[in-house]
Design a protein around this motif. Structure first.
Motif, PDB file in Angstrom:
ATOM      1  N   GLN A  13      -1.755   1.663   7.179  1.00  0.00           N
ATOM      2  CA  GLN A  13      -3.050   1.363   6.570  1.00  0.00           C
ATOM      3  C   GLN A  13      -3.159   2.025   5.197  1.00  0.00           C
ATOM      4  N   THR A  14      -4.048   1.491   4.389  1.00  0.00           N
ATOM      5  CA  THR A  14      -4.331   2.092   3.078  1.00  0.00           C
ATOM      6  C   THR A  14      -4.676   3.568   3.245  1.00  0.00           C
ATOM      7  N   GLY A  16      -2.483   5.813   4.121  1.00  0.00           N
ATOM      8  CA  GLY A  16      -1.519   6.409   5.027  1.00  0.00           C
ATOM      9  C   GLY A  16      -0.241   6.845   4.331  1.00  0.00           C
ATOM     10  N   PRO A  89      -2.338  -1.131  -0.934  1.00  0.00           N
ATOM     11  CA  PRO A  89      -1.807  -2.478  -0.669  1.00  0.00           C
ATOM     12  C   PRO A  89      -0.783  -2.923  -1.715  1.00  0.00           C
ATOM     13  N   VAL A 128       1.444  -2.380   3.497  1.00  0.00           N
ATOM     14  CA  VAL A 128       0.236  -1.563   3.518  1.00  0.00           C
ATOM     15  C   VAL A 128      -0.959  -2.495   3.677  1.00  0.00           C
ATOM     16  N   SER A 129      -1.683  -2.319   4.752  1.00  0.00           N
ATOM     17  CA  SER A 129      -2.843  -3.180   5.017  1.00  0.00           C
ATOM     18  C   SER A 129      -4.101  -2.571   4.405  1.00  0.00           C
ATOM     19  N   SER A 130      -4.999  -3.450   3.979  1.00  0.00           N
ATOM     20  CA  SER A 130      -6.232  -2.981   3.345  1.00  0.00           C
ATOM     21  C   SER A 130      -7.343  -2.794   4.363  1.00  0.00           C
TER      22      SER A 130
END
Length: 130
Positions: A13-14, A16, A89, A128-130
């Motif tokens: 995740q963003t 991280g 991201p 990387v997910s937002s």
């Protein structure tokens, strides 16, 4: 046979962190410069960090400076790491390590030019997910 193996990628995740590893087989990183590059879909490959095994100095791209760091296992000289913190991201890409026999510092040559490097790993995906 000389090989580089990049590993440690994944989905995060963003904000991280991830640590990538670049392992050498068939040789050691003694008297080498080792760099990390990344390539996102539709974009050119970008040099993001470099470390000299000779003097331990590092260089970073402006886009990752202060968030990413490159280090090595000094004793064995077979693994280089890319610690990535505060991921965004826009850091989503396939990450590659590359090496070059060079007794100097990364600042002594055009380290962010992929043409400079002799050996490449197969890459590891970071998302990387937002």
């Amino acid at each position: 046979e000389v090989q580089l193996q990049a590993s440690g990628g994944g989905l995060v995740q963003t904000g991280g962190s991830l640590r990538l590893s670049c392992s050498a087989s068939g040789f050691t990183f003694d008297d080498h410069a080792i760099a990390w590059f990344r390539q996102a879909p539709g974009k050119e490959r970008e040099g993001i960090g470099c470390i000299s095994s000779t003097d331990g100095t590092t260089e970073y791209a402006r886009s990752v400076k202060g968030r990413f760091s490159v280090s090595s296992d000094n004793a064995q000289l077979t693994t280089v790491y890319l610690q990535m913190n505060n991921l965004r991201p826009e850091d989503t890409a396939r990450y590659y390590c590359a090496s070059l026999i060079d007794e100097g510092s990364c600042s002594d040559f055009d380290w962010d030019n992929q043409q400079e490097f002799d050996y490449w790993g197969q890459g590891t995906q970071v998302t990387v997910s937002s």
